[in-house]
Design a protein around this motif. Structure first.
Motif, PDB file in Angstrom:
ATOM      1  N   HIS A 283     -42.554-115.162 -10.547  1.00  0.00           N
ATOM      2  CA  HIS A 283     -42.095-114.072  -9.691  1.00  0.00           C
ATOM      3  C   HIS A 283     -43.252-113.474  -8.894  1.00  0.00           C
ATOM      4  O   HIS A 283     -43.111-113.174  -7.703  1.00  0.00           O
ATOM      5  CB  HIS A 283     -41.445-112.997 -10.560  1.00  0.00           C
ATOM      6  N   ILE A 284     -44.413-113.328  -9.536  1.00  0.00           N
ATOM      7  CA  ILE A 284     -45.581-112.787  -8.831  1.00  0.00           C
ATOM      8  C   ILE A 284     -46.036-113.744  -7.731  1.00  0.00           C
ATOM      9  O   ILE A 284     -46.397-113.324  -6.627  1.00  0.00           O
ATOM     10  CB  ILE A 284     -46.718-112.512  -9.836  1.00  0.00           C
ATOM     11  N   GLU A 285     -46.012-115.039  -8.022  1.00  0.00           N
ATOM     12  CA  GLU A 285     -46.400-116.023  -7.004  1.00  0.00           C
ATOM     13  C   GLU A 285     -45.449-115.989  -5.813  1.00  0.00           C
ATOM     14  O   GLU A 285     -45.879-116.104  -4.664  1.00  0.00           O
ATOM     15  CB  GLU A 285     -46.424-117.420  -7.619  1.00  0.00           C
ATOM     16  N   GLU A 286     -44.156-115.820  -6.086  1.00  0.00           N
ATOM     17  CA  GLU A 286     -43.200-115.744  -4.976  1.00  0.00           C
ATOM     18  C   GLU A 286     -43.433-114.501  -4.122  1.00  0.00           C
ATOM     19  O   GLU A 286     -43.340-114.562  -2.895  1.00  0.00           O
ATOM     20  CB  GLU A 286     -41.775-115.731  -5.537  1.00  0.00           C
ATOM     21  N   ILE A 287     -43.755-113.390  -4.790  1.00  0.00           N
ATOM     22  CA  ILE A 287     -44.022-112.167  -4.023  1.00  0.00           C
ATOM     23  C   ILE A 287     -45.261-112.326  -3.156  1.00  0.00           C
ATOM     24  O   ILE A 287     -45.285-111.951  -1.979  1.00  0.00           O
ATOM     25  CB  ILE A 287     -44.178-110.973  -4.989  1.00  0.00           C
ATOM     26  N   ASN A 288     -46.326-112.920  -3.755  1.00  0.00           N
ATOM     27  CA  ASN A 288     -47.553-113.129  -2.978  1.00  0.00           C
ATOM     28  C   ASN A 288     -47.340-114.089  -1.820  1.00  0.00           C
ATOM     29  O   ASN A 288     -47.858-113.887  -0.716  1.00  0.00           O
ATOM     30  CB  ASN A 288     -48.657-113.656  -3.893  1.00  0.00           C
ATOM     31  N   LYS A 289     -46.567-115.128  -2.069  1.00  0.00           N
ATOM     32  CA  LYS A 289     -46.296-116.094  -1.020  1.00  0.00           C
ATOM     33  C   LYS A 289     -45.474-115.471   0.104  1.00  0.00           C
ATOM     34  O   LYS A 289     -45.713-115.728   1.290  1.00  0.00           O
ATOM     35  CB  LYS A 289     -45.560-117.303  -1.604  1.00  0.00           C
ATOM     36  N   ALA A 290     -44.481-114.644  -0.289  1.00  0.00           N
ATOM     37  CA  ALA A 290     -43.653-113.995   0.731  1.00  0.00           C
ATOM     38  C   ALA A 290     -44.446-112.987   1.555  1.00  0.00           C
ATOM     39  O   ALA A 290     -44.144-112.765   2.728  1.00  0.00           O
ATOM     40  CB  ALA A 290     -42.470-113.295   0.064  1.00  0.00           C
ATOM     41  N   SER A 291     -45.458-112.386   0.926  1.00  0.00           N
ATOM     42  CA  SER A 291     -46.250-111.401   1.663  1.00  0.00           C
ATOM     43  C   SER A 291     -47.267-112.039   2.606  1.00  0.00           C
ATOM     44  O   SER A 291     -47.748-111.384   3.530  1.00  0.00           O
ATOM     45  CB  SER A 291     -46.996-110.490   0.674  1.00  0.00           C
ATOM     46  N   THR A 292     -47.614-113.305   2.382  1.00  0.00           N
ATOM     47  CA  THR A 292     -48.621-113.958   3.220  1.00  0.00           C
ATOM     48  C   THR A 292     -48.025-114.953   4.207  1.00  0.00           C
ATOM     49  O   THR A 292     -48.708-115.418   5.103  1.00  0.00           O
ATOM     50  CB  THR A 292     -49.641-114.699   2.342  1.00  0.00           C
TER      51      THR A 292
END
Length: 324
Positions: free
Chosen positions: A141-150
């Motif tokens: 979930h954290i990786e998806e959030i970081n990916k969506a933010s970048t």
């Protein structure tokens, strides 16, 4: 026990008779021979009329009673060990059976207890699995959030955004222009100000490089710079500024009301920061808008995260799809 009592009663009765007869015999010694013989002849040892008297008979009776008691005690003692032995044997057998049962129970595993080793191991394994699953899902979930933010996710568009509209501004040559002057042309618009220290120059350099790359693909596009600082960005200031980036770059400025209207039409945010004399900065949106040739309609926007290649490739892709 009843037999012993009956036997003792008979013996006492017989002893009474004997004692009575013996007393009568002693009394007859003082009588005449005829009288004594008649008395003795009429005496019956089994007759209950002969009472038990004191004297020698009482001494004899006491001796007899002691012997009888000793005999009874011996009999009772002889029987009590047997009963005690039987009791002891029963108790010993009970103890042995209890011990044997305890031994058997100790040898057998206890069933039905609250927790067994197998259930404990299953509980530990289940807990470890849940912890591992939770950590893995949390990381994902954290990786998806970081990916969506970048990254800007390209998804299917639903309708068209209400971006763009009529405007009236002045170009860097001092000529008044409107949105109609760009009909039939692909345009790429960026909002900024000439006194911007770093972000605006970087974005305009990226825009200029992308325009050259798009031209190599056989597509002509017009880059446009619109000022959000009408107080300082005069026509002369904008003209000198746009020449530093690309010869095809068009600079537009206007009055405060005109800039406010065009920024509102394109959903652009801008605000002057704290002012020190004439030196201030303008906080604004960092977005590039790709506008289509038909009445300058909105097609797509590109954020600061896009580099030259992604910007150029994105514009080329949209234009090709639009032509199809």
């Amino acid at each position: 026990m009843a037999t012993i009592i009956s036997r003792s009663a008979k013996r006492l009765h017989y002893a009474n008779l004997c004692f009575s007869f013996h007393r009568m015999r002693l009394h007859s010694l003082s009588l005449s021979p005829s009288t004594s013989s008649s008395v003795l002849a009429g005496a019956n040892l089994h007759d209950r009329a002969f009472p038990l008297h004191s004297g020698l008979g009482m001494n004899f009776l006491a001796t007899y009673m002691r012997r009888l008691y000793s005999t009874t005690s011996t009999t009772a003692d002889s029987q009590s060990p047997a009963s005690e032995k039987s009791g002891e044997s029963n108790s010993s057998e009970g103890d042995k059976s209890g011990k044997s049962n305890e031994g058997q129970d100790a040898g057998k595993p206890v069933r039905g207890g609250p927790v067994s080793w197998l259930s404990f191991l299953l509980l530990v394994a289940t807990g470890a699995g849940l912890v591992f699953y939770y950590d893995r899902e949390k990381k994902r979930h954290i990786e998806e959030i970081n990916k969506a933010s970048t990254e800007v996710k390209q998804g299917p568009s639903v309708g068209k955004a209400a971006i763009g509209g009529p405007f009236k501004l002045v170009n860097h040559d001092g000529k008044q222009v409107t949105e109609k002057d760009f009909f039939g042309k692909w345009t790429l618009i960026y909002f900024g100000f000439t006194h911007c220290p770093d972000i605006c120059p970087d974005e305009l350099q990226k825009l200029a490089a992308a325009v050259d790359k798009i031209k190599k693909a056989g597509i002509k596009i017009v880059p446009i710079f619109i000022s959000v600082d009408p107080e300082r960005d005069t026509v002369e200031q904008v003209r000198e500024y746009v020449k530093e980036f690309h010869p095809d770059l068009v600079g537009l400025t206007g009055t405060s009301d005109e800039i406010r209207n065009v920024a509102r039409a394109y959903r652009v945010y801008y605000m002057k920061t704290e002012e020190e004399d004439s030196d201030y900065l303008v906080d604004h949106s960092i977005v590039m808008y790709l506008m289509g040739p038909e009445k300058m309609e909105f097609v797509k926007f590109f954020g600061k995260n896009n580099d030259v290649d992604s910007l150029a490739d994105g514009v080329i892709k949209e234009i090709k799809q639009y032509k199809k």
